[in-house]
Design an enzyme around this catalytic site. Structure first.
Site, PDB file in Angstrom:
ATOM      1  N   ASN A  45       5.593  -7.601  -7.961  1.00 39.34           N
ATOM      2  CA  ASN A  45       5.471  -6.662  -6.259  1.00 39.34           C
ATOM      3  C   ASN A  45       6.215  -5.369  -7.107  1.00 39.34           C
ATOM      4  O   ASN A  45       6.996  -5.004  -5.853  1.00 39.34           O
ATOM      5  CB  ASN A  45       6.158  -7.036  -5.212  1.00 39.34           C
ATOM      6  CG  ASN A  45       4.744  -8.523  -4.581  1.00 39.34           C
ATOM      7  OD1 ASN A  45       4.029  -8.153  -5.138  1.00 39.34           O
ATOM      8  ND2 ASN A  45       5.463  -9.563  -4.147  1.00 39.34           N
ATOM      9  N   ILE A  66      -7.405  -2.222  -9.317  1.00 36.81           N
ATOM     10  CA  ILE A  66      -5.588  -1.931 -10.669  1.00 36.81           C
ATOM     11  C   ILE A  66      -5.123  -3.216 -10.516  1.00 36.81           C
ATOM     12  O   ILE A  66      -4.323  -3.544 -10.803  1.00 36.81           O
ATOM     13  CB  ILE A  66      -5.219  -0.702  -9.695  1.00 36.81           C
ATOM     14  CG1 ILE A  66      -5.102   0.160  -8.483  1.00 36.81           C
ATOM     15  CG2 ILE A  66      -6.013   0.471 -11.220  1.00 36.81           C
ATOM     16  CD1 ILE A  66      -3.920   0.418  -8.338  1.00 36.81           C
ATOM     17  N   GLY A  67      -5.426  -4.105  -9.433  1.00 36.47           N
ATOM     18  CA  GLY A  67      -4.931  -5.078  -8.617  1.00 36.47           C
ATOM     19  C   GLY A  67      -5.833  -6.070  -7.969  1.00 36.47           C
ATOM     20  O   GLY A  67      -6.572  -5.766  -7.229  1.00 36.47           O
ATOM     21  N   LYS A 113       8.845 -10.736  -6.443  1.00 34.28           N
ATOM     22  CA  LYS A 113       8.482 -11.368  -7.626  1.00 34.28           C
ATOM     23  C   LYS A 113       8.158  -9.960  -8.446  1.00 34.28           C
ATOM     24  O   LYS A 113       8.138  -8.573  -8.135  1.00 34.28           O
ATOM     25  CB  LYS A 113       7.816 -12.248  -7.280  1.00 34.28           C
ATOM     26  CG  LYS A 113       6.571 -11.477  -6.808  1.00 34.28           C
ATOM     27  CD  LYS A 113       5.426 -13.037  -6.612  1.00 34.28           C
ATOM     28  CE  LYS A 113       4.282 -12.537  -6.108  1.00 34.28           C
ATOM     29  NZ  LYS A 113       3.040 -13.215  -5.529  1.00 34.28           N
ATOM     30  N   ASP A 166       4.338  -4.613  -1.711  1.00 32.61           N
ATOM     31  CA  ASP A 166       3.823  -6.128  -0.604  1.00 32.61           C
ATOM     32  C   ASP A 166       4.456  -7.070   0.244  1.00 32.61           C
ATOM     33  O   ASP A 166       5.492  -7.765  -0.271  1.00 32.61           O
ATOM     34  CB  ASP A 166       3.293  -7.064  -2.256  1.00 32.61           C
ATOM     35  CG  ASP A 166       2.324  -7.948  -2.139  1.00 32.61           C
ATOM     36  OD1 ASP A 166       1.997  -8.551  -0.446  1.00 32.61           O
ATOM     37  OD2 ASP A 166       2.439  -9.140  -2.526  1.00 32.61           O
ATOM     38  N   THR A 226       2.338 -18.201  -7.018  1.00 37.65           N
ATOM     39  CA  THR A 226       4.049 -18.470  -8.380  1.00 37.65           C
ATOM     40  C   THR A 226       5.157 -18.655  -7.382  1.00 37.65           C
ATOM     41  O   THR A 226       5.805 -18.127  -6.136  1.00 37.65           O
ATOM     42  CB  THR A 226       4.154 -18.186  -9.115  1.00 37.65           C
ATOM     43  OG1 THR A 226       5.155 -18.531  -9.857  1.00 37.65           O
ATOM     44  CG2 THR A 226       4.306 -16.390  -9.095  1.00 37.65           C
ATOM     45  N   ALA A 272      -3.897 -12.483  -3.162  1.00 38.02           N
ATOM     46  CA  ALA A 272      -4.973 -13.844  -2.805  1.00 38.02           C
ATOM     47  C   ALA A 272      -5.431 -13.265  -1.880  1.00 38.02           C
ATOM     48  O   ALA A 272      -6.419 -13.799  -1.427  1.00 38.02           O
ATOM     49  CB  ALA A 272      -3.790 -13.824  -2.726  1.00 38.02           C
ATOM     50  N   PHE A 273      -5.870 -12.224  -1.140  1.00 36.04           N
ATOM     51  CA  PHE A 273      -7.133 -11.588   0.137  1.00 36.04           C
ATOM     52  C   PHE A 273      -7.488 -10.961  -0.198  1.00 36.04           C
ATOM     53  O   PHE A 273      -7.633 -10.109   0.259  1.00 36.04           O
ATOM     54  CB  PHE A 273      -5.807 -11.383   1.341  1.00 36.04           C
ATOM     55  CG  PHE A 273      -5.367 -12.787   1.436  1.00 36.04           C
ATOM     56  CD1 PHE A 273      -5.660 -14.028   2.300  1.00 36.04           C
ATOM     57  CD2 PHE A 273      -3.524 -12.623   1.775  1.00 36.04           C
ATOM     58  CE1 PHE A 273      -5.246 -15.288   2.436  1.00 36.04           C
ATOM     59  CE2 PHE A 273      -3.324 -13.911   1.850  1.00 36.04           C
ATOM     60  CZ  PHE A 273      -4.076 -14.781   2.149  1.00 36.04           C
ATOM     61  N   GLY A 274      -7.683  -9.969  -1.248  1.00 34.64           N
ATOM     62  CA  GLY A 274      -8.222  -9.017  -1.404  1.00 34.64           C
ATOM     63  C   GLY A 274      -8.044  -8.182  -2.819  1.00 34.64           C
ATOM     64  O   GLY A 274      -7.089  -8.830  -3.666  1.00 34.64           O
ATOM     65  N   GLU A 275      -8.254  -6.344  -2.936  1.00 36.81           N
ATOM     66  CA  GLU A 275      -7.979  -6.306  -3.725  1.00 36.81           C
ATOM     67  C   GLU A 275      -7.269  -4.540  -3.747  1.00 36.81           C
ATOM     68  O   GLU A 275      -7.328  -4.190  -2.961  1.00 36.81           O
ATOM     69  CB  GLU A 275      -9.501  -5.635  -5.120  1.00 36.81           C
ATOM     70  CG  GLU A 275     -10.121  -5.559  -3.904  1.00 36.81           C
ATOM     71  CD  GLU A 275     -11.809  -5.001  -4.529  1.00 36.81           C
ATOM     72  OE1 GLU A 275     -12.043  -5.646  -4.882  1.00 36.81           O
ATOM     73  OE2 GLU A 275     -12.135  -3.992  -3.873  1.00 36.81           O
ATOM     74  N   LYS A 335      -5.388  -0.983  -0.871  1.00 36.20           N
ATOM     75  CA  LYS A 335      -5.613  -1.620  -0.230  1.00 36.20           C
ATOM     76  C   LYS A 335      -5.969  -2.832   0.120  1.00 36.20           C
ATOM     77  O   LYS A 335      -6.188  -2.868   1.829  1.00 36.20           O
ATOM     78  CB  LYS A 335      -4.341  -2.866  -0.438  1.00 36.20           C
ATOM     79  CG  LYS A 335      -4.375  -3.980  -0.303  1.00 36.20           C
ATOM     80  CD  LYS A 335      -2.311  -4.589  -0.658  1.00 36.20           C
ATOM     81  CE  LYS A 335      -2.005  -6.145   0.191  1.00 36.20           C
ATOM     82  NZ  LYS A 335      -0.784  -6.277   0.028  1.00 36.20           N
ATOM     83  N   ASP A 387       9.025 -12.447  -0.633  1.00 42.48           N
ATOM     84  CA  ASP A 387       8.291 -13.359  -2.034  1.00 42.48           C
ATOM     85  C   ASP A 387       8.463 -11.991  -3.167  1.00 42.48           C
ATOM     86  O   ASP A 387       7.386 -11.549  -3.206  1.00 42.48           O
ATOM     87  CB  ASP A 387       6.665 -12.575  -1.228  1.00 42.48           C
ATOM     88  CG  ASP A 387       5.543 -13.420  -2.126  1.00 42.48           C
ATOM     89  OD1 ASP A 387       6.160 -14.834  -3.126  1.00 42.48           O
ATOM     90  OD2 ASP A 387       4.315 -12.991  -1.862  1.00 42.48           O
TER      91      ASP A 387
HETATM   92  N1  ATP Z   1       0.338   1.464  -4.664  1.00 40.59           N
HETATM   93  C1  ATP Z   1      -0.111   0.818  -5.396  1.00 40.59           C
HETATM   94  N2  ATP Z   1      -0.266   1.474  -6.316  1.00 40.59           N
HETATM   95  C2  ATP Z   1      -0.672   0.978  -7.924  1.00 40.59           C
HETATM   96  N3  ATP Z   1      -0.562   0.110  -7.478  1.00 40.59           N
HETATM   97  C3  ATP Z   1      -0.833  -1.284  -7.183  1.00 40.59           C
HETATM   98  C4  ATP Z   1       0.320  -0.241  -6.045  1.00 40.59           C
HETATM   99  N4  ATP Z   1      -0.039  -1.882  -5.072  1.00 40.59           N
HETATM  100  C5  ATP Z   1      -0.290  -2.601  -5.455  1.00 40.59           C
HETATM  101  N5  ATP Z   1      -0.993  -2.609  -7.156  1.00 40.59           N
HETATM  102  C6  ATP Z   1      -1.259  -3.385  -7.330  1.00 40.59           C
HETATM  103  O1  ATP Z   1      -2.012  -4.318  -7.566  1.00 40.59           O
HETATM  104  C7  ATP Z   1      -1.520  -5.785  -7.448  1.00 40.59           C
HETATM  105  C8  ATP Z   1      -1.568  -6.031  -6.012  1.00 40.59           C
HETATM  106  O2  ATP Z   1      -0.996  -6.217  -4.869  1.00 40.59           O
HETATM  107  P1  ATP Z   1      -0.345  -6.408  -3.873  1.00 40.59           P
HETATM  108  O3  ATP Z   1       0.565  -7.483  -4.636  1.00 40.59           O
HETATM  109  O4  ATP Z   1       0.348  -5.318  -3.290  1.00 40.59           O
HETATM  110  O5  ATP Z   1      -1.532  -7.416  -3.014  1.00 40.59           O
HETATM  111  P2  ATP Z   1      -2.094  -9.029  -2.301  1.00 40.59           P
HETATM  112  O6  ATP Z   1      -3.095  -9.025  -2.313  1.00 40.59           O
HETATM  113  O7  ATP Z   1      -0.884  -8.472  -1.455  1.00 40.59           O
HETATM  114  O8  ATP Z   1      -0.934  -9.839  -3.713  1.00 40.59           O
HETATM  115  P3  ATP Z   1      -0.431 -11.299  -3.948  1.00 40.59           P
HETATM  116  O9  ATP Z   1      -1.450 -11.951  -3.862  1.00 40.59           O
HETATM  117  O10 ATP Z   1       0.690 -10.976  -5.074  1.00 40.59           O
HETATM  118  O11 ATP Z   1       0.401 -11.153  -2.733  1.00 40.59           O
HETATM  119  C9  ATP Z   1      -0.257  -5.739  -8.051  1.00 40.59           C
HETATM  120  O12 ATP Z   1       0.941  -7.030  -8.502  1.00 40.59           O
HETATM  121  C10 ATP Z   1      -0.238  -3.737  -8.324  1.00 40.59           C
HETATM  122  O13 ATP Z   1      -0.195  -4.365 -10.043  1.00 40.59           O
END
Ligand code: ATP
Length: 530
Positions: free
Chosen positions: A227, A105-106, A224, A240, A309, A109-112, A128, A222
């Site tokens: 988040n 679902i997302g 945005k 995040d 961004t 920068a460091f994972g999914e 995450k 951060d």
């Molecule tokens: N608990 C959650 N429930 C639903 N979707 C989520 C959840 N956590 C994260 N996501 C989805 O995953 C995306 C990326 O999550 P997150 O921003 O925590 O990851 P990140 O690797 O730290 O990203 P960033 O590169 O923005 O710092 C979010 O924008 C959101 O769409």
């Protein structure tokens, strides 16, 4: 002969190198083991304390809610059952295999981030997953620890809830509540602009979310739209807390502070509406409509890039001048602008230009005519996108709450009222409010041990994340109460908890999965002896 001598010298050098690596690793391992033991005993004490507090809290509720005697006995039995399950959960070594991995679902920068199902309970969560080696090589260890600490400490309905955190040799995992409503970035892409009434709802909920982390002495830094996540009812939750997009302007090509401060060229080339030249094109200007379209096209791309961004980052953060909580209120001002105008206030094709515009916000903050903002909305944005000394929120969130734009907001009922948009969610596995991602197959894992720098890296990796494990009391399900006493039955926090800033990380207050952490230490021992 010569070759044999060279071989001998080479071998000696390698042995020396190995010895040096070995002794520095021994020191690091001793330090990590010491920290581990201290944490373990503190966590035990803490657990006993929290258990007592949960019971006292329940008894306090009995008194204030006038709960009948028989019900009291049942509730106390329930609590004891839950405590036993929690003890069992704490002993269980949780790992990625405990979850079935579902849709992505997302991506950050460091994972999914993936939807997942806990095999044992069937509960659905968002997982995450962060790659340790990436976190280490890009200096994100403290950030990732801060994220885990904040999530574990701040129990608020405005913050995404953390159920577990754990690690294996390669990855760190956060198991969070799944928020099926999608994120604010997706909502803004769909809606383009929001009415002031709708924007007020989201901005007001964001004020409460930001306030709740500030109360725990955390700065998000951060904030945005990506988040700000939406739960199934459409209510906003902040997520995040990695603070780790290295938008560190040093990573943005050759920019530096002097360059930021030398704004003459940029200033001279601005037109009255705050439009800006289109990078690398023959045409000099973009109209607000073009700007909106361009922003929409670029937005996703920027969100997935490793630089991220800069659009919402406060000038004092960009300039690394030293900053406080006020920087989060700036970001909120930028989001509010985007909600009402359709694109962020300092948008540009090129992130370096955005940084410059932010630093020279006085010259670049403009409201396009066609956006038709009310004077109160403009005023609030201007009071958020300004110098720290004049910024609303510097003296606390109440300053913002008192602004006339929020006149009709009933702050303590905000999470009880119907949301501005109720997301369509059909069942707990529904991911329709998220973008579709390719489910890439991961390359095979590299061999674990090795020698020299590789071995050192793997061991440092393990030691850097000692204390990451966490299990929330609320992960224990299955209590049934005849009235809403459940929420207050699980206060993980107490008034005696210490609050941590991102610079002062302390793992002592959290229950660590002793076996897992011990195994991390032991496995580095194994690797050492190989
Ligand atoms: N608990 C959650 N429930 C639903 N979707 C989520 C959840 N956590 C994260 N996501 C989805 O995953 C995306 C990326 O999550 P997150 O921003 O925590 O990851 P990140 O690797 O730290 O990203 P960033 O590169 O923005 O710092 C979010 O924008 C959101 O769409």
């Amino acid at each position: 002969m010569e070759n044999r001598e060279e071989d001998g010298v080479g071998r000696m050098a390698r042995m020396e190198e190995d010895e040096t690596v070995g002794s520095s690793l021994t020191m690091e391992r001793v330090a990590a083991a010491k920290q581990f033991i201290e944490n373990h005993y503190k966590a035990q004490m803490k657990h006993i304390q929290q258990r007592k507090e949960r019971r006292s809290e329940l008894e306090r509720q009995f008194a204030s809610l006038d709960v009948p005697q028989e019900e009291q006995i049942n509730l106390l039995k329930d609590l004891e059952r839950k405590e036993t399950q929690y003890m069992r959960l704490k002993r269980h070594k949780i790992c990625a295999d405990d979850f079935d991995l579902l849709t992505i679902i997302g991506r950050g920068a460091f994972g999914e981030v993936r939807l997942c199902r806990e095999k044992k309970s069937g509960n659905i969560y968002a997982m995450k997953k962060l790659k340790k080696s990436e976190m280490l090589s890009r200096g994100q260890v403290e950030h990732v620890k801060a994220e885990r600490n904040l999530l574990a400490e701040v129990a608020s309905h405005c913050i995404v809830k953390l159920y577990y955190s754990f690690q294996d040799a390669e990855y760190l995992y956060l198991i969070m509540e799944y928020l099926p409503g999608g994120d604010m970035m997706t909502l803004l892409m769909r809606e383009e602009t929001l009415t002031e009434t709708v924007a007020r709802f989201y901005i007001a909920q964001s004020v409460l979310a930001i306030e709740s982390i500030h109360k725990h002495n955390y700065i998000h830094r951060d904030i945005k739209p990506d988040n700000l996540l939406l739960d199934k009812n459409g209510h906003t939750k902040l997520s995040d807390f990695g603070l780790c997009k290295p938008l560190d302007c040093s990573s943005l090509s050759s920019i530096n502070e002097n360059e930021f401060l030398d704004d003459e060229n940029l200033h001279e080339s601005m037109d009255v509406d705050g439009c800006f030249p289109e990078a690398g094109s023959g045409r000099p200007w973009k109209s607000p409509l073009e700007q909106l379209q361009h922003w929409k096209l670029n937005k996703r791309k920027l969100a997935f890039s490793t630089v991220g961004t800069p659009d919402y980052i406060a000038p004092e953060v960009l300039l690394k001048k030293g900053y406080g909580m006020e920087c989060d209120w700036w970001s909120l001002g930028a989001i509010m602008y985007e909600m009402l105008v359709g694109y962020p206030p300092f948008y540009s094709d090129d992130p370096v230009t955005t940084c410059r515009k932010i630093v020279h916000w006085r010259n670049h903050l403009k409201f396009p005519e066609e956006a038709r903002l009310t004077p109160e909305a403009k005023n609030l944005i201007c009071r958020l996108l300004c110098d720290v000394e004049h910024r609303l929120g510097t003296l606390g969130a109440d300053q913002i709450k008192a602004h006339p734009w929020f006149k009709d907001v009933i702050w303590d009922k905000l999470y009880e009222i119907e949301a501005a948009y109720k997301p369509e969610v059909n069942g707990e596995l529904d991911t329709q409010n998220f973008m579709k991602f390719d489910d890439e197959v991961e390359p095979p894992r590299p061999a674990r041990a090795g020698s020299g720098p590789m071995r050192k890296m793997l061991l440092t990796q393990d030691l850097s994340f000692v204390g990451y494990t966490y299990k929330n009391f609320e992960a224990v399900k299955g209590l049934h109460h005849s009235f809403d006493i459940k929420r207050s039955m699980s206060p993980m926090r107490s008034s005696t908890d210490s609050f941590h800033s991102d610079s002062a990380v302390d793992y002592s207050s959290k229950c660590s999965n002793d076996e897992t952490e011990l195994q991390m230490l032991a496995s580095s021992e194994d690797t050492m002896s190989q």
